[in-house]
Design a protein around this motif. Structure first.
Motif, PDB file in Angstrom:
ATOM      1  N   THR A 148       0.861  -1.188   0.000  1.00  0.00           N
ATOM      2  CA  THR A 148       0.000   0.000   0.000  1.00  0.00           C
ATOM      3  C   THR A 148       0.893   1.232   0.000  1.00  0.00           C
ATOM      4  OG1 THR A 148       0.014   0.030   2.392  1.00  0.00           O
ATOM      5  CG2 THR A 148      -1.800  -1.157   1.346  1.00  0.00           C
ATOM      6  N   THR A 163      -6.713  -6.287   7.884  1.00  0.00           N
ATOM      7  CA  THR A 163      -7.964  -5.858   8.527  1.00  0.00           C
ATOM      8  C   THR A 163      -9.143  -6.738   8.106  1.00  0.00           C
ATOM      9  OG1 THR A 163      -7.156  -3.604   8.705  1.00  0.00           O
ATOM     10  CG2 THR A 163      -9.538  -3.876   8.741  1.00  0.00           C
ATOM     11  N   GLU A 164      -9.106  -7.210   6.872  1.00  0.00           N
ATOM     12  CA  GLU A 164     -10.184  -8.074   6.385  1.00  0.00           C
ATOM     13  C   GLU A 164     -10.354  -9.302   7.289  1.00  0.00           C
ATOM     14  OE1 GLU A 164      -9.682  -8.909   2.173  1.00  0.00           O
ATOM     15  OE2 GLU A 164     -11.023 -10.638   2.368  1.00  0.00           O
ATOM     16  N   TRP A 223      -2.717  -4.726  10.987  1.00  0.00           N
ATOM     17  CA  TRP A 223      -1.750  -4.820   9.887  1.00  0.00           C
ATOM     18  C   TRP A 223      -0.562  -5.607  10.431  1.00  0.00           C
ATOM     19  CZ3 TRP A 223      -1.057  -0.939   5.514  1.00  0.00           C
ATOM     20  CH2 TRP A 223      -2.283  -0.309   5.187  1.00  0.00           C
ATOM     21  N   ASN A 254      -1.903  -5.115   5.104  1.00  0.00           N
ATOM     22  CA  ASN A 254      -3.226  -4.845   5.670  1.00  0.00           C
ATOM     23  C   ASN A 254      -4.006  -6.158   5.814  1.00  0.00           C
ATOM     24  OD1 ASN A 254      -5.763  -3.918   6.283  1.00  0.00           O
ATOM     25  ND2 ASN A 254      -6.007  -2.636   4.446  1.00  0.00           N
TER      26      ASN A 254
END
Ligand code: NAG
Length: 387
Positions: free
Chosen positions: A153, A236-237, A245, A234
Motif C-alpha cells: 500500500t 484488517t479483512e 496490519w 493490511n
C-alpha cells in the motif's frame, strides 16, 4: 547462538562502500537465507530445549531465555510473490493467526529466540518438542507466503503498543544515536487504530519471563511504537475488530525519536507537589469510579500535613501508602488500621489516586482499571528502505 559468516561479506561491503545503499543491500540479501529454508531446518532435542540448524546457522532455543538476534539471518521480504492469489492454506493460516493468541503467542516466542513454555495451538503436532517446533516453522513459512502475496500500500501510520526487551530498546537507542537502521526478526502485529495499541502496555501484558516487575528488573519496558511504512500488510479483512496490519520480520527502519513519557506523575512529585495534590479534591471521570453516587473525593489535609512534616516525596508516598507505615502523630491510627482498609474513606482515596495516571484505563488482572506502569517509551520509526 553461533554465527558462521562473515569475513567474505565484510570484504564485499568494504568494496561496495562507494555504491548507493540499495546496491549494498541487494548483495547482502543474496548472502541471507530465505524464510522457506525453515522447511528444511534440522531440529533436534537437546538438554533443556532444541537445536535448530538452518542455512549453516545454529540456534539453540530454551525456555525462559530470549535472544532477540536469533533469526537475524533470515530474509522474509519477497516482492516476487506480490499479487499472487492467496491459497486455501494461506487463508487458513491468516484465520488461525489473527485475533487469537493460540498461534500468535508461540510464534512470537520463537521469533524472540525462546522455546515456547506452552505450544498452545501447535499441540496438534503431538509428540516431541522438536516436532512442535517444526510445526511452528511450517506455519511461519505459510504466514510469510500469505503476507508476501498481499498487495503493498502507500505509506501508512501503524501503531504497536507492548513490552520491549531491554536489549532491543538499547539497540534502538544506539541506532538513534548513530543513525543506523534496526530490524525486528519476528512478525509484528500493528494497528491503524492508535487508541487500540495502548491496550497492550499494561502489567497484564508483561513478558512471562519477568512478569509482575519487568520495569523493576530492567528486563522489558512498555513501549508505544509508531511505524511510518509502506511495507505493512493490511490484514484488517481478517481482523476488523483490531484494524490489524502485520509487518514481516526483518524489515529495516530508521529511528526518528525515542521519548520517555512519565505515566505516573507521583514518580516525579516533590513533597510540596504531593501536599498540593492532597489539599485538593478530585472529581472522578466516569460514574463507575464514584462510590454511592458520590463523584468528588478529598481533600486530605491531615495526610498533606504529614507529607510536608516528614518530607515525603511521590515515590516515598507510594511506598508509605502501600505499607500503611504512617508516622506519628499526623495520621497514625486514622489510616493505618486494617478496619480502614475497605472503608469508604480508604476506597475514595484509592479511586482519586487512580486518576493520576496518563495512559487510558485498560483491562487488568483484576478487571478494568488504571494502567499503573510508571513510564513508557514513545518510539517513532520510518522505513529505511524505499517503497
Ligand atoms: C485495509 O483493509 C480494509 C479491509 O479490507 C479496507 O477497508 C481498508 O480500506 C484497507 N486500508 C488501506 C489503507 O488499504
Amino acid at each position: 547462538m553461533l554465527r558462521s559468516c562473515c569475513s567474505a561479506l565484510g570484504l564485499l561491503l568494504g568494496l561496495l562502500s562507494a555504491h548507493p545503499a540499495s546496491a549494498v543491500r541487494a548483495i547482502v540479501q543474496l548472502k541471507q537465507c530465505g524464510y522457506k529454508s525453515l522447511l528444511e531446518a534440522k531440529v533436534t532435542n537437546v538438554r533443556g530445549g532444541v537445536k535448530v540448524k538452518v542455512c549453516g546457522e545454529e540456534v539453540v532455543l530454551q525456555k525462559e531465555q530470549t535472544q532477540t538476534d536469533a533469526w537475524r539471518f533470515l530474509n522474509w521480504w519477497d516482492p516476487a510473490q506480490k499479487g499472487e492469489k492467496l491459497s486455501d492454506e494461506d487463508l487458513k493460516t491468516l484465520d488461525d493467526y489473527l485475533g487469537d493468541y493460540e498461534y500468535s503467542r508461540p510464534i512470537g516466542q520463537i521469533g524472540h529466540g525462546m522455546l515456547p513454555p506452552n505450544f498452545e495451538g501447535f499441540h496438534i503436532f503431538e509428540g516431541t518438542t522438536s516436532a512442535m517446533v517444526q510445526g511452528i516453522f511450517k506455519f511461519e513459512v505459510s504466514l510469510g507466503n500469505a503476507l508476501n502475496r498481499l498487495p503493498t500500500t502507500s505509506t501508512a501510520q501503524l501503531y504497536r503498543g507492548g513490552w520491549t526487551p531491554s536489549e532491543q530498546l538499547k539497540e534502538m537507542q544506539a541506532a538513534l544515536g548513530s543513525g543506523s537502521a534496526v530490524s525486528f526478526p519476528w512478525f509484528q502485529s500493528t494497528t491503524t487504530d492508535d487508541s487500540h495499541a495502548y491496550k497492550f502496555m499494561g502489567r497484564k501484558s508483561e513478558p512471562e519471563t519477568c512478569a509482575y516487575d519487568c520495569i523493576g528488573k530492567g528486563e522489558a519496558f512498555p513501549t508505544y511504537l509508531t511505524f511510518e511504512t509502506c511495507h505493512g500488510k493490511n490484514v484488517t479483512e481478517w481482523n476488523a475488530a483490531e484494524m490489524e496490519w502485520l509487518l514481516l520480520p526483518g524489515l529495516r527502519f530508521k529511528l526518528v525519536s525515542i521519548t520517555k513519557v512519565i505515566n505516573d506523575p507521583w514518580q516525579e512529585a516533590t513533597p510540596k507537589d504531593m501536599a498540593e495534590w492532597l489539599r485538593q479534591s478530585h472529581t472522578m471521570p466516569t460514574k463507575d469510579w464514584g462510590r454511592n453516587g458520590k463523584m468528588t473525593f478529598g481533600p486530605w489535609p491531615d495526610i498533606a500535613d504529614a507529607v510536608l512534616a516528614h518530607s515525603i516525596d511521590g515515590p516515598a508516598f507510594i511506598k508509605w501508602w502501600e505499607d500503611r507505615s504512617f508516622p506519628e502523630p499526623y495520621v497514625k491510627g486514622k489510616w493505618d488500621e486494617s478496619e480502614y482498609l475497605y472503608s469508604d474513606k480508604h476506597q475514595e482515596f484509592q479511586s482519586a489516586a487512580n486518576t493520576r495516571f496518563k495512559l487510558p484505563r485498560i483491562s487488568t488482572r483484576m478487571g478494568e482499571g488504571p494502567n499503573t506502569v510508571e513510564y513508557y517509551y514513545r518510539i517513532n520509526l520510518q522505513d529505511a528502505e524505499p517503497c
